[in-house]
Motif scaffolding. Sequence first.
Motif, short mmCIF file in Angstrom:
data_model
loop_
_atom_site.label_atom_id
_atom_site.label_comp_id
_atom_site.label_asym_id
_atom_site.label_seq_id
_atom_site.Cartn_x
_atom_site.Cartn_y
_atom_site.Cartn_z
N ASN A 342 38.80 20.63 22.50
CA ASN A 342 39.84 21.67 22.45
C ASN A 342 40.41 21.78 21.04
OD1 ASN A 342 39.68 22.36 25.27
ND2 ASN A 342 40.59 20.37 25.68
N ALA A 343 39.47 21.91 20.10
CA ALA A 343 39.82 21.82 18.68
C ALA A 343 40.69 22.98 18.22
CB ALA A 343 38.55 21.76 17.85
N LEU A 344 40.49 24.16 18.79
CA LEU A 344 41.19 25.35 18.31
C LEU A 344 42.28 25.83 19.26
CD1 LEU A 344 38.09 27.20 16.82
CD2 LEU A 344 39.88 25.97 15.58
N ALA A 345 42.65 24.97 20.20
CA ALA A 345 43.72 25.31 21.14
C ALA A 345 45.05 24.81 20.62
CB ALA A 345 43.43 24.69 22.50
N PRO A 346 46.13 25.53 20.92
CA PRO A 346 47.45 24.98 20.63
C PRO A 346 47.74 23.82 21.56
CG PRO A 346 47.64 26.98 21.93
CD PRO A 346 46.19 26.84 21.59
N ARG A 347 48.61 22.92 21.16
CA ARG A 347 48.95 21.78 22.01
C ARG A 347 49.45 22.27 23.38
NH1 ARG A 347 45.94 18.02 20.15
NH2 ARG A 347 46.37 17.43 17.98
N GLY A 348 48.80 21.76 24.42
CA GLY A 348 49.19 22.16 25.77
C GLY A 348 48.68 23.52 26.19
N PRO A 387 37.08 37.54 40.74
CA PRO A 387 37.55 36.18 40.96
C PRO A 387 36.79 35.44 42.06
CG PRO A 387 39.11 37.74 41.87
CD PRO A 387 38.10 38.54 41.11
N ALA A 388 35.96 36.16 42.82
CA ALA A 388 35.15 35.50 43.85
C ALA A 388 33.85 34.93 43.30
CB ALA A 388 34.85 36.47 44.98
N ALA A 389 33.53 35.25 42.03
CA ALA A 389 32.32 34.69 41.43
C ALA A 389 32.40 33.16 41.42
CB ALA A 389 32.15 35.22 40.02
N PRO A 390 31.30 32.47 41.66
CA PRO A 390 31.36 31.00 41.78
C PRO A 390 32.03 30.31 40.60
CG PRO A 390 29.23 31.80 42.51
CD PRO A 390 29.96 32.98 41.96
N ALA A 391 31.76 30.75 39.39
CA ALA A 391 32.35 30.08 38.21
C ALA A 391 33.84 30.31 38.10
CB ALA A 391 31.65 30.55 36.94
N LEU A 392 34.36 31.32 38.82
CA LEU A 392 35.77 31.68 38.69
C LEU A 392 36.57 31.41 39.97
CD1 LEU A 392 35.29 35.13 36.91
CD2 LEU A 392 35.44 32.86 35.87
N ALA A 393 35.91 30.95 41.01
CA ALA A 393 36.56 30.80 42.30
C ALA A 393 37.75 29.85 42.23
CB ALA A 393 35.55 30.29 43.32
N ALA A 394 38.82 30.24 42.91
CA ALA A 394 40.04 29.42 43.04
C ALA A 394 40.70 29.13 41.70
CB ALA A 394 39.73 28.12 43.78
N ARG A 395 40.44 29.97 40.72
CA ARG A 395 41.07 29.79 39.41
C ARG A 395 42.04 30.94 39.16
NH1 ARG A 395 36.05 27.71 39.46
NH2 ARG A 395 35.46 26.00 38.06
N HIS A 396 43.07 30.63 38.38
CA HIS A 396 44.06 31.64 38.02
C HIS A 396 44.46 31.43 36.57
CE1 HIS A 396 44.52 32.93 42.17
NE2 HIS A 396 44.57 31.65 42.52
N GLY A 397 44.93 32.52 35.96
CA GLY A 397 45.47 32.42 34.61
C GLY A 397 44.48 31.84 33.62
N ASP A 398 44.96 30.90 32.81
CA ASP A 398 44.14 30.34 31.74
C ASP A 398 42.81 29.82 32.22
OD1 ASP A 398 46.28 30.86 30.10
OD2 ASP A 398 46.87 28.77 29.81
N ARG A 399 42.78 29.24 33.42
CA ARG A 399 41.54 28.63 33.90
C ARG A 399 40.45 29.67 34.16
NH1 ARG A 399 42.03 23.31 34.69
NH2 ARG A 399 44.12 22.44 35.02
N ILE A 400 40.85 30.90 34.43
CA ILE A 400 39.84 31.96 34.58
C ILE A 400 39.09 32.17 33.27
CG2 ILE A 400 39.50 34.43 34.95
CD1 ILE A 400 41.84 34.36 36.89
N LEU A 401 39.83 32.32 32.19
CA LEU A 401 39.19 32.58 30.91
C LEU A 401 38.49 31.34 30.38
CD1 LEU A 401 38.55 34.74 28.92
CD2 LEU A 401 40.76 34.41 27.84
N ASP A 402 39.06 30.16 30.58
CA ASP A 402 38.36 28.93 30.19
C ASP A 402 37.01 28.84 30.89
OD1 ASP A 402 40.35 27.99 28.49
OD2 ASP A 402 41.37 26.85 30.06
N SER A 403 36.98 29.21 32.16
CA SER A 403 35.73 29.13 32.91
C SER A 403 34.74 30.20 32.47
CB SER A 403 36.02 29.26 34.42
OG SER A 403 36.82 28.18 34.85
#
Length: 449
Positions: A342-348, A387-403
Amino acid sequence: MRKLVFSEALLPDGWRRDVRIEIQADGRIASVTPDAEPGRLVALPGLPNLHSHAFQRGMAGLTEHAGDSEDSFWTWRELMYRFLAHLTPDDVEAIATLAYAEMLEAGFTRVGEFHYLHHAPDGSRYADHAEMAARIAAAAATTGINLTLLPCFYAHGEIGGAPPVPGQRRFLNDLDSFAALAEGSRRAIAALPGATFGLAPHSLRAATIEEIRAVRAMAHRDEPLHIHAAEQVKEVEAAQRILGQPPIAALLDAGLVDARTCLIHATHGTAAELARVADARAVIGLCPVTESNLGDGTFPAISYRAASGRFGVGTDSNVLISAPAELRTLEYSQRLAHRTRNALAPRGGSTAVALWQAALTGGAQALAAAPAGIAPGAFADLVLLDPAAPALAARHGDRILDSLVFAARDGAISEVWVRGARVVEAGAHPARAAAERRVAAVLTRILAA
């Protein structure tokens, strides 16, 4: 007004739920209302692709066989010269149409076409000096992608004004002929919705400081200036030897770097140079997939970001077109270089969100396409995820784009809208199949010869 609703959307101030967007007839967003009404899909702002050489999509995969000597950017360039010698205007339009359809499917909604294939194979001009620019515009019109056309000034073969080599003859202009070409290129995109324009002195290898200054003077108000700089160690060494300083420093000292400037690659810029670029509010155009493919080197992104440096991403040689892949490759390059995560992410914060937002802002600035994002006044350029796609399932917010960036396979993008019109549905662009057939015929003719 056209109305769209989403379960979640990435707005300039972060993720919001149940977002309603109203779109004007001109394709711009009139209003954005969170907590309004539920939708099914997730909305992201489409990314700008700030650096493309569309014709090079046709040669993807043809340079992965080792030569008799050590391979490098310079050996790759020789094959590129041989390939482009066969291309007709029809070929260029076909390849660009395929590349632009792929860009839309892969999350890019605007392309900056750094366009230097101007002339016939023998170097003579077409009857319409801007014939090739018109073909690029036609490809953009067919696919619906927003176009920023960046005609390229190219006059020399090496730093210091050395004569060009035969493989470069399709690129060449003097200042007078380039001024005419620029005006013809402006006319070529005049009727193209969403189009913007800029100028691109190719590099200090192809243009002197004085010529770059003259090209800049040809730009209309707010038109950007794009230039390759410090892409290769050999280029930096030549500039140091001939000019007495490296390329970025030379451009900075000449007063040619400001908020209208986009320095492409800047891979081998020094810390002092890059700090000055950041202070000048210029944008650096990173092309991580191409830079990796060519073995160019690793851009010092961590320190540049710490200096509040602005950047966008581009697909450059178009060897493999994907907005998530460009961001993923950029992040992975820093992880490998610094042995961290997570080299280019802000802390947290989210790595993917930080990269997507930075590439959106920097790319829009570099392509004269601000405002950008899901906000009133911006074009409704949207990338929609299921959001029903397997890679995105049960994810919201930041986790959608991370996935999406780090875990999703091709096909995670369901729809793409440009200027309020749907151009990709069920993951596919309607022009792609025909473009693939045309390009297959072009490559069969060239490679079977």
